[in-house]
Each structure stands twice: as C-alpha cells, then as structure tokens.
Design a protein around this motif. Structure first.
Motif, PDB file in Angstrom:
ATOM      1  N   THR A 253     -20.771 -19.404  31.429  1.00 18.06           N
ATOM      2  CA  THR A 253     -20.556 -18.890  30.078  1.00 18.06           C
ATOM      3  C   THR A 253     -19.082 -18.511  29.943  1.00 18.06           C
ATOM      4  O   THR A 253     -18.456 -18.057  30.904  1.00 18.06           O
ATOM      5  CB  THR A 253     -21.409 -17.644  29.792  1.00 18.06           C
ATOM      6  OG1 THR A 253     -21.126 -16.636  30.769  1.00 18.06           O
ATOM      7  CG2 THR A 253     -22.886 -17.983  29.830  1.00 18.06           C
ATOM      8  N   GLY A 254     -18.524 -18.714  28.745  1.00 16.90           N
ATOM      9  CA  GLY A 254     -17.137 -18.323  28.512  1.00 16.90           C
ATOM     10  C   GLY A 254     -16.336 -19.415  27.845  1.00 16.90           C
ATOM     11  O   GLY A 254     -16.890 -20.352  27.245  1.00 16.90           O
ATOM     12  N   ASN A 255     -15.020 -19.293  27.921  1.00 21.56           N
ATOM     13  CA  ASN A 255     -14.106 -20.231  27.276  1.00 21.56           C
ATOM     14  C   ASN A 255     -12.996 -20.636  28.230  1.00 21.56           C
ATOM     15  O   ASN A 255     -12.481 -19.803  28.987  1.00 21.56           O
ATOM     16  CB  ASN A 255     -13.463 -19.587  26.038  1.00 21.56           C
ATOM     17  CG  ASN A 255     -14.479 -19.205  24.989  1.00 21.56           C
ATOM     18  OD1 ASN A 255     -15.086 -18.138  25.076  1.00 21.56           O
ATOM     19  ND2 ASN A 255     -14.667 -20.058  23.997  1.00 21.56           N
TER      20      ASN A 255
ATOM     21  N   TRP B 207     -10.276 -12.794  33.354  1.00 17.56           N
ATOM     22  CA  TRP B 207     -11.224 -13.908  33.346  1.00 17.56           C
ATOM     23  C   TRP B 207     -12.297 -13.674  32.277  1.00 17.56           C
ATOM     24  O   TRP B 207     -12.933 -12.627  32.232  1.00 17.56           O
ATOM     25  CB  TRP B 207     -11.911 -14.042  34.706  1.00 17.56           C
ATOM     26  CG  TRP B 207     -11.066 -14.632  35.783  1.00 17.56           C
ATOM     27  CD1 TRP B 207     -10.091 -14.001  36.498  1.00 17.56           C
ATOM     28  CD2 TRP B 207     -11.138 -15.964  36.289  1.00 17.56           C
ATOM     29  NE1 TRP B 207      -9.549 -14.857  37.416  1.00 17.56           N
ATOM     30  CE2 TRP B 207     -10.170 -16.073  37.309  1.00 17.56           C
ATOM     31  CE3 TRP B 207     -11.913 -17.075  35.980  1.00 17.56           C
ATOM     32  CZ2 TRP B 207      -9.968 -17.248  38.017  1.00 17.56           C
ATOM     33  CZ3 TRP B 207     -11.712 -18.251  36.689  1.00 17.56           C
ATOM     34  CH2 TRP B 207     -10.753 -18.329  37.696  1.00 17.56           C
ATOM     35  N   ARG B 208     -12.506 -14.676  31.432  1.00 15.16           N
ATOM     36  CA  ARG B 208     -13.572 -14.626  30.438  1.00 15.16           C
ATOM     37  C   ARG B 208     -14.726 -15.566  30.800  1.00 15.16           C
ATOM     38  O   ARG B 208     -15.817 -15.429  30.264  1.00 15.16           O
ATOM     39  CB  ARG B 208     -13.025 -15.010  29.056  1.00 15.16           C
ATOM     40  CG  ARG B 208     -12.066 -13.980  28.470  1.00 15.16           C
ATOM     41  CD  ARG B 208     -11.509 -14.457  27.133  1.00 15.16           C
ATOM     42  NE  ARG B 208     -10.723 -13.441  26.474  1.00 15.16           N
ATOM     43  CZ  ARG B 208      -9.454 -13.178  26.758  1.00 15.16           C
ATOM     44  NH1 ARG B 208      -8.829 -13.862  27.699  1.00 15.16           N
ATOM     45  NH2 ARG B 208      -8.792 -12.225  26.108  1.00 15.16           N
TER      46      ARG B 208
ATOM     47  N   ASP C  89      -1.579 -16.140  34.294  1.00 12.65           N
ATOM     48  CA  ASP C  89      -1.519 -15.177  35.386  1.00 12.65           C
ATOM     49  C   ASP C  89      -2.890 -14.639  35.770  1.00 12.65           C
ATOM     50  O   ASP C  89      -3.013 -13.938  36.767  1.00 12.65           O
ATOM     51  CB  ASP C  89      -0.589 -14.017  35.012  1.00 12.65           C
ATOM     52  CG  ASP C  89      -0.002 -13.339  36.246  1.00 12.65           C
ATOM     53  OD1 ASP C  89       0.344 -14.061  37.198  1.00 12.65           O
ATOM     54  OD2 ASP C  89       0.086 -12.101  36.274  1.00 12.65           O
ATOM     55  N   GLU C  90      -3.931 -14.947  34.984  1.00  5.99           N
ATOM     56  CA  GLU C  90      -5.263 -14.497  35.380  1.00  5.99           C
ATOM     57  C   GLU C  90      -5.697 -15.128  36.698  1.00  5.99           C
ATOM     58  O   GLU C  90      -6.578 -14.619  37.388  1.00  5.99           O
ATOM     59  CB  GLU C  90      -6.308 -14.810  34.291  1.00  5.99           C
ATOM     60  CG  GLU C  90      -6.631 -16.273  34.109  1.00  5.99           C
ATOM     61  CD  GLU C  90      -5.645 -16.992  33.197  1.00  5.99           C
ATOM     62  OE1 GLU C  90      -5.771 -18.214  33.065  1.00  5.99           O
ATOM     63  OE2 GLU C  90      -4.765 -16.323  32.641  1.00  5.99           O
TER      64      GLU C  90
ATOM     65  N   GLU D 281     -18.583  -8.849  40.052  1.00  4.67           N
ATOM     66  CA  GLU D 281     -17.866  -7.835  39.303  1.00  4.67           C
ATOM     67  C   GLU D 281     -16.363  -8.008  39.449  1.00  4.67           C
ATOM     68  O   GLU D 281     -15.862  -8.435  40.488  1.00  4.67           O
ATOM     69  CB  GLU D 281     -18.271  -6.436  39.782  1.00  4.67           C
ATOM     70  CG  GLU D 281     -19.724  -6.099  39.540  1.00  4.67           C
ATOM     71  CD  GLU D 281     -20.058  -6.042  38.055  1.00  4.67           C
ATOM     72  OE1 GLU D 281     -19.180  -5.605  37.284  1.00  4.67           O
ATOM     73  OE2 GLU D 281     -21.176  -6.437  37.679  1.00  4.67           O
ATOM     74  N   VAL D 282     -15.653  -7.666  38.373  1.00  4.39           N
ATOM     75  CA  VAL D 282     -14.191  -7.659  38.442  1.00  4.39           C
ATOM     76  C   VAL D 282     -13.764  -6.603  39.450  1.00  4.39           C
ATOM     77  O   VAL D 282     -14.237  -5.471  39.425  1.00  4.39           O
ATOM     78  CB  VAL D 282     -13.582  -7.357  37.055  1.00  4.39           C
ATOM     79  CG1 VAL D 282     -12.083  -7.149  37.156  1.00  4.39           C
ATOM     80  CG2 VAL D 282     -13.907  -8.477  36.088  1.00  4.39           C
ATOM     81  N   GLY D 283     -12.892  -6.997  40.346  1.00  3.20           N
ATOM     82  CA  GLY D 283     -12.458  -6.096  41.408  1.00  3.20           C
ATOM     83  C   GLY D 283     -12.691  -6.726  42.759  1.00  3.20           C
ATOM     84  O   GLY D 283     -12.714  -7.951  42.900  1.00  3.20           O
ATOM     85  N   GLU D 284     -12.908  -5.893  43.759  1.00  5.39           N
ATOM     86  CA  GLU D 284     -13.021  -6.388  45.124  1.00  5.39           C
ATOM     87  C   GLU D 284     -14.260  -7.241  45.343  1.00  5.39           C
ATOM     88  O   GLU D 284     -14.283  -8.099  46.215  1.00  5.39           O
ATOM     89  CB  GLU D 284     -13.038  -5.206  46.109  1.00  5.39           C
ATOM     90  CG  GLU D 284     -11.766  -4.368  46.105  1.00  5.39           C
ATOM     91  CD  GLU D 284     -10.565  -5.157  46.582  1.00  5.39           C
ATOM     92  OE1 GLU D 284     -10.752  -6.157  47.295  1.00  5.39           O
ATOM     93  OE2 GLU D 284      -9.442  -4.771  46.234  1.00  5.39           O
ATOM     94  N   GLY D 285     -15.318  -7.038  44.551  1.00  5.80           N
ATOM     95  CA  GLY D 285     -16.572  -7.735  44.815  1.00  5.80           C
ATOM     96  C   GLY D 285     -16.683  -9.126  44.239  1.00  5.80           C
ATOM     97  O   GLY D 285     -17.596  -9.869  44.598  1.00  5.80           O
TER      98      GLY D 285
END
Length: 437
Positions: A178-180, A164-165, A153-154, A201-205
C-alpha cells in the motif's frame, strides 16, 4: 564523424581497462546508435509529443535482439550474467549519445532486475527471464524506489523509515503493498515493477523490502507525468492499494533487501553519469560538424581562437566526466562483497560521478548553444534535444543538494535528523491522544 573529428575513440580509456567482450559490446551498441538511432532521433521526439511511441518501441525491441537489457540475467537463466558496472556504463554512454530516453529506459529495466540477480532469486528469475530473452522483445521493467514527493533522502538508512509512505505487510502466504511511488521510469509500460516498501514500525524495528509485482495487478494504478526533456521516457507515479504478491516475489530477505537497494542506487547513479557523458559527447559531435561547415573570414569558425577555446572546454568536461565514472565503476567492480558496494563510501563515489557528469553535460550543451546560436534551438539540428535531455537528467531521481549529502557521507557522518525535545514531546502527546490516555 571521422572527417570532422580526429579523436581516437580507442584511447578514451587506458589500455587494459576493458575486456575484449566489453569492447565488442560497446562497439556493437555504437554501431547500432550510428545506424539506427541517430537517423531517427528527431522523429522520436516528434512522435512522443503526439503520444506515438512506435519507433521508440521498435528501437527497444532491436536492443533486445542485441541482448539488452536482458544481458544482466545470469547465464543459467539464458542471459549473459553482465552485472559489472563498467560495461553497463559504456553501453549507457553510447545510448545516451544517440537518444538519452533510450538509455534511461534500458538502464531502468536493468536496475529493476538487478536485486533478483544479485540475490540469486531463482524463482523470480525463472519467471522473468523468458519475458526479457525470448517471448517479447522490448519488454521492460520499472524500478519503483522513490517516495512522493521523490526527494530521495528517505532511502538514507539513518532515517530508519522516516519519510516512507509505501508499506508492505505479510499476511498468510502473501505480501500486501500500500502507498505511493513517484517518478518511476517505465511506469505504465513495464510488465513488472520492483517496488521498494517499508516493513514494520518506523525506527529500529523496521526495514526496506524489495518486492516484484507483475502488471496489470489488482490495486495497481499508474499516473503519467509529462516532461520537457527525455520525452520518450514514460515517467509516472504508482498508487498501490492493497496489491498482493506471493511471498516468493520478495527479492531477498530480512536485512538483505536494504543492502540490495543501496547497491542499486550506486548502480543507478553511475549509469546516469554515463548517460550524461553520452549526451555531452553527442552535443560535441553536433557542434564540431557545425563549426567545420560555417565559414567566417574565409575559414571554418572552429579555426578561430575564440571558438577553438570553447570547443576545448567542452572536450575537457567530456573526458573528465568519462574518467570520473570509469574510475568509480572500476572501484565498485573490484569490491567483491555486496555490502561494500552498498556502503556510504561506494554511494559517495557514485554520487560524485553523477554530480560531476550531469553538470558537465549541462555546461557542454550550454556552450554548444552559444556556438550555434539560433541554429542550436531549432529542431533542424539535434542540439536542442541534447540540451533539454541534459537538464532533465540532472534534475531526475534526486535533488542536487541531497545528492551532495550522499557525497559527504563518504567522508564524515552527516545526520539528517537531529534530536529535538519539542518534536519528541509532540509525538508523545499524539500517541497518548490516539490511545485515549
């Protein structure tokens, strides 16, 4: 099969639905499955258990000679430009009937290439096309879309990046990942990965970004996973530790990658639905042959009412599943605008097909087990493989509950996140602590 079953395969779909080229493609794959896959499918699982994938790799190479999965590549780059949903679904059903692992790996490669194809990214396609069409038969790609723990669901755009990672940053002339990523098909075997990451950024941006990354690459590591079904599929998790790719390896651009990702999810779910129908069809053919040979009270057991009714229920599940995925594929193929194929409505239809067909496959293989009894779960017959693969396919990619959330979003707005003043106050306090205020 003709001695055992009198079904007319040409009447599975209404006249006029398929183009002649689609029928030829499906027929070629069907012949390939009957001739080369079914005789060795027991050996495929035996080899997979020992870590040997030589026969499976040879079959992937033979599919390359048939033009798959490179058929999705546009004609100007040497492919067939086969991007429509329905032909791919027909191919997946036939491959699923033979060996679901072969279908899943082929579908994954097509899915990974699809964003660059739909975006018309000439630079990415010019780099990848020779690998799939000329240089190496059996070359594969990996769609690395899902985050650990791969709950699915992400990717819901309403979450605006929560969950999101995997992140991507632009630095100079490159993109850094970077991440998994989790439960990636063809992980470790693929020569190229299509990675979904989040930018900003997480959110609207912020927004999702699709990036093509060649393998091997500095900072890219793969961890394999072992499963009880789909044994020949290389499932794995990706660790991305500052993997650098050129800016040109982004699939599209701002706002476009998110649409391509959503459209790809619809494509993936429809192909999964078709593979499930193929598994059910293969199990049905296995049990039809078995019940025609086993005698009780002087006649084949399928001539007894109880057995005939169970076989009828299996046929209902298979044909209804085929009708559901074909109807959804025709609908999405009729939508000319990419954003329409990526809409909540389109993803809902694809999710309905996936949920219905996977459930039908599990029910059909369970019924077949009941009819064959102890013969069903021994490796002398192919049913136990269909049974394991059907359940594994149903559980893969996205949990059943979240799949159904995508279904209902086609009918009304369903919010995954709800306003919570306590959480918001806790977030503000954390921000103040980090800033030292």
């Amino acid at each position: 099969m003709n001695e055992v079953c009198a079904e007319d395969r040409e009447k599975r779909l209404p006249p006029g639905v398929l183009k002649s080229a689609d029928r030829m493609l499906a027929g070629s794959v069907r012949d390939f499955v009957d001739r080369e896959v079914i005789p060795v499918r027991r050996e495929l699982d035996q080899e997979a258990r020992s870590g040997d994938y030589s026969k499976f790799g040879a079959l992937l190479a033979r599919l390359g000679e048939l033009g798959l999965p490179g058929a999705i590549i546009p004609e100007e780059h040497g492919g067939e430009g086969l991007a429509s949903f329905l032909p791919w679904c027909l191919v997946m059903e036939e491959l699923g009937r033979g060996d679901a692992s072969l279908a899943v790996c082929t579908a994954a490669t097509a899915l990974a290439l699809r964003p660059a194809v739909l975006a018309g990214n000439g630079e990415v396609l010019a780099s990848l096309a020779p690998r799939f069409l000329e240089a190496e038969r059996g070359y594969s790609a990996c769609p690395a879309f899902f985050e650990a723990p791969a709950l699915g669901d992400e990717l819901n755009p309403d979450l605006r990046g929560h969950g999101w990672r995997t992140r991507v940053e632009e630095r100079g002339d490159g993109l850094f990942l970077t991440g998994n990523k989790a439960w990636c098909v063809n992980a470790g075997r693929a020569g190229v990965y299509c990675v979904a990451a989040f930018s900003g950024e997480v959110g609207e941006g912020g927004e999702p970004v699709l990036v093509y990354c060649d393998s091997p690459a500095d900072g890219l590591e793969v961890t394999k996973r072992e499963t009880t079904g789909l044994l020949s599929v290389p499932f794995g998790d990706l660790l991305l530790n500052g993997v650098r790719v050129p800016l040109s390896r982004r699939a599209a651009g701002a706002g476009e990658d998110a649409v391509l990702l959503r459209e790809g999810l619809a494509f993936q779910r429809l192909l999964t639905a078709a593979v499930a129908v193929g598994i059910a069809q293969g199990a049905f053919e296995e049990v039809l042959a078995f019940t025609s040979e086993r005698i009780a009270a002087g006649k084949p057991i399928r001539q007894h009412t109880v057995c005939a009714v169970m076989l009828a229920d299996m046929a209902v599940g298979i044909q209804s599943g085929r009708d559901v995925y074909a109807n959804a594929a025709l609908l999405l193929d009729s939508l000319e605008v990419l954003a329409d194929r990526a809409s909540d409505s389109s993803l809902s239809r694809a999710s309905i097909a996936r949920a219905h067909c996977c459930r039908a496959a599990v029910e059909v293989t369970n019924r077949a087990m009941e009819l064959m009894g102890s013969y069903g779960y021994v490796t002398d017959y192919h049913l136990e493989k269909y049974w394991r693969d059907a359940k594994m396919l149903q559980l893969a990619e996205v949990p059943a509950e979240l799949l159904r959330l995508d279904v209902v979003r086609g009918y009304y707005r369903f919010d995954s996140l709800h306003p919570n003043p306590l959480y918001e106050e806790m977030a503000r306090r954390r921000d103040r602590e980090r800033s030292g205020v």
